[in-house]
Write a protein that holds these residues in place. Structure first.
Motif, mmCIF file in Angstrom:
data_model
loop_
_atom_site.group_PDB
_atom_site.id
_atom_site.type_symbol
_atom_site.label_atom_id
_atom_site.label_comp_id
_atom_site.label_asym_id
_atom_site.label_seq_id
_atom_site.Cartn_x
_atom_site.Cartn_y
_atom_site.Cartn_z
ATOM 1 N N ALA A 35 58.438 32.129 85.994
ATOM 2 C CA ALA A 35 59.404 31.322 86.743
ATOM 3 C C ALA A 35 58.692 30.312 87.641
ATOM 4 O O ALA A 35 59.062 29.134 87.684
ATOM 5 C CB ALA A 35 60.320 32.227 87.562
ATOM 6 N N ALA A 36 57.634 30.733 88.330
ATOM 7 C CA ALA A 36 56.888 29.820 89.198
ATOM 8 C C ALA A 36 56.235 28.710 88.371
ATOM 9 O O ALA A 36 56.273 27.533 88.747
ATOM 10 C CB ALA A 36 55.831 30.593 89.990
ATOM 11 N N ALA A 37 55.650 29.092 87.245
ATOM 12 C CA ALA A 37 55.008 28.086 86.389
ATOM 13 C C ALA A 37 56.023 27.064 85.905
ATOM 14 O O ALA A 37 55.755 25.855 85.893
ATOM 15 C CB ALA A 37 54.319 28.772 85.214
ATOM 16 N N LEU A 38 57.207 27.530 85.517
ATOM 17 C CA LEU A 38 58.228 26.629 84.974
ATOM 18 C C LEU A 38 58.782 25.691 86.047
ATOM 19 O O LEU A 38 59.153 24.551 85.752
ATOM 20 C CB LEU A 38 59.375 27.430 84.347
ATOM 21 C CG LEU A 38 59.031 28.179 83.052
ATOM 22 C CD1 LEU A 38 60.184 29.086 82.652
ATOM 23 C CD2 LEU A 38 58.702 27.204 81.925
ATOM 24 N N SER A 39 58.822 26.159 87.302
ATOM 25 C CA SER A 39 59.437 25.340 88.351
ATOM 26 C C SER A 39 58.611 24.085 88.635
ATOM 27 O O SER A 39 59.133 23.097 89.144
ATOM 28 C CB SER A 39 59.621 26.163 89.625
ATOM 29 O OG SER A 39 58.359 26.358 90.228
ATOM 30 N N ASP A 40 57.313 24.118 88.289
ATOM 31 C CA ASP A 40 56.450 22.957 88.534
ATOM 32 C C ASP A 40 56.551 21.893 87.446
ATOM 33 O O ASP A 40 56.035 20.785 87.623
ATOM 34 C CB ASP A 40 54.976 23.407 88.600
ATOM 35 C CG ASP A 40 54.731 24.316 89.784
ATOM 36 O OD1 ASP A 40 55.487 24.217 90.769
ATOM 37 O OD2 ASP A 40 53.779 25.119 89.730
#
Lengths: 175, 175, 175
Positions: C69-74
């Motif tokens: 999720a963190a990777a995708l938010s960037d």
């Protein structure tokens, strides 16, 4: 007579799909026939929880681990969901019954029903050959049973990730 | 050249479907190539029984556990059913042959055939990762072989409960 | 948002299919998110080889074993291929994380993406019930995760022998 077979793997969403299918074709309260037998408290709790959920949606529930044909003969005009054939087979295997005779009796009972019947069954033959001789025999018996019921059924679907692939016949609109 | 791959799990009805497909396209007597090797009396009996059933329907039978390419080169104009690729792969694995080379030789032999070829193969990769390293290797090799043959084939079907799902191409009318 | 789930067994060709799908929809360089963790030299070599092949085709690669999720938010505007969900699940199971919470976070992150997301996942529920309790739990969790992602996805395909069967939505022309 209309017979629908919902095939699928473990946690493929086959039971939920079969419940939705049953509700979409049932006239009046559908009957849920559970073939599972509770072996321990955890399973008893899960069965009770699932049953309470269905009760809230207007289902009746019957527990029939072995004699599906007799149960079906009493309710020819009620829509029935049988969940699942693979556990029914397991129960007969454990009881050392004659599977060919039991299967023939079940198929005859399905053929004379007036209301729709929806059956759930596991596909278990798509992994590596099991080491265990009993598992191999079960895999063969389950595959043969699925073929027999599929040959009789009007509609057969294979479920993966909650989604149906139609193998035979057609689903009602909306699926 | 017309190549059909019939994929499926254990007791999925893939062999019976492949036999019907073969009879529907064959001009003259089709050839059944069995890759199974009888390891014991029970298997010898089952093979003999199955063969007698096919003989009655006009099949010829050849047992070819390993060198499919050589067998195919002699009968380019005869419709052939190969049952099954997964046992052929097993036989080469047990003999410690070079699978990449054997696969390339088989694919070349399939590509130059004049008459239809129908191949049966097991899908074995849809269960849990096997504990056993040899089973994991077999699963990988079987999956790669299926992909290679499917890429060459005109028609590929996946069989479940005796019913085909078309993955590529099309089945003859009536299936 | 467009989410595609590519389901399949071991060596079913699902990753190669997902890579072709990603390249066909990507505007600009796609991002490959690998969830695999290298446990030994053999795996490290295979990952490096695969990465070098993708680099040659214009991919960027990110290794994200846990916090997708963190990777995708960037990177909301970049086309992303996540390979695979099953390893991501395994990584969270081994770390004893709360799967329900992790799944909810992932689904929220998928739902707000602007560019296409393609996810690869294993179907592992079509064999015999595993002897091992951990394998049974993993099988249940993997099946539930596939159902959740499939419900959100626009397109779901099941891959066998390198060929897709569409379960939901539609593939781009040419597949």
């Amino acid at each position: 007579m209309s017979v629908t077979l919902v095939l699928g793997g473990a946690r493929s969403g086959k039971s939920a799909l079969a419940e939705r299918l049953t509700l979409s074709v049932a006239q009046g309260a559908p009957l849920y026939i559970a073939t599972a037998q509770a072996w321990d408290d955890e399973m008893r709790e899960r069965i009770a929880l699932h049953r309470a959920q269905r009760d809230g949606q207007g289902w009746q529930t019957l527990e029939v681990p072995l004699d599906l044909a007799a149960a079906l003969s009493d309710i020819k005009d009620q829509t029935v969901l049988i969940d699942c054939l693979t556990l029914w087979l397991t129960n007969h295997l454990l009881a050392e019954h004659d599977l060919a005779a039991e299967t023939a009796t079940l198929l005859s009972a399905l053929a004379v029903r007036a209301a729709p019947t929806i059956l759930v069954s596991n596909e278990v033959g798509l992994g590596i050959v099991p080491d265990n001789a009993l598992a191999r025999r079960f895999r063969d018996d389950a595959g043969r049973l699925n073929q027999r019921v599929a040959a009789l059924a009007d509609t057969v679907v294979f479920t993966a990730a909650g989604l149906p692939m139609v193998l035979k016949g057609a689903l009602p609109p909306g699926f």
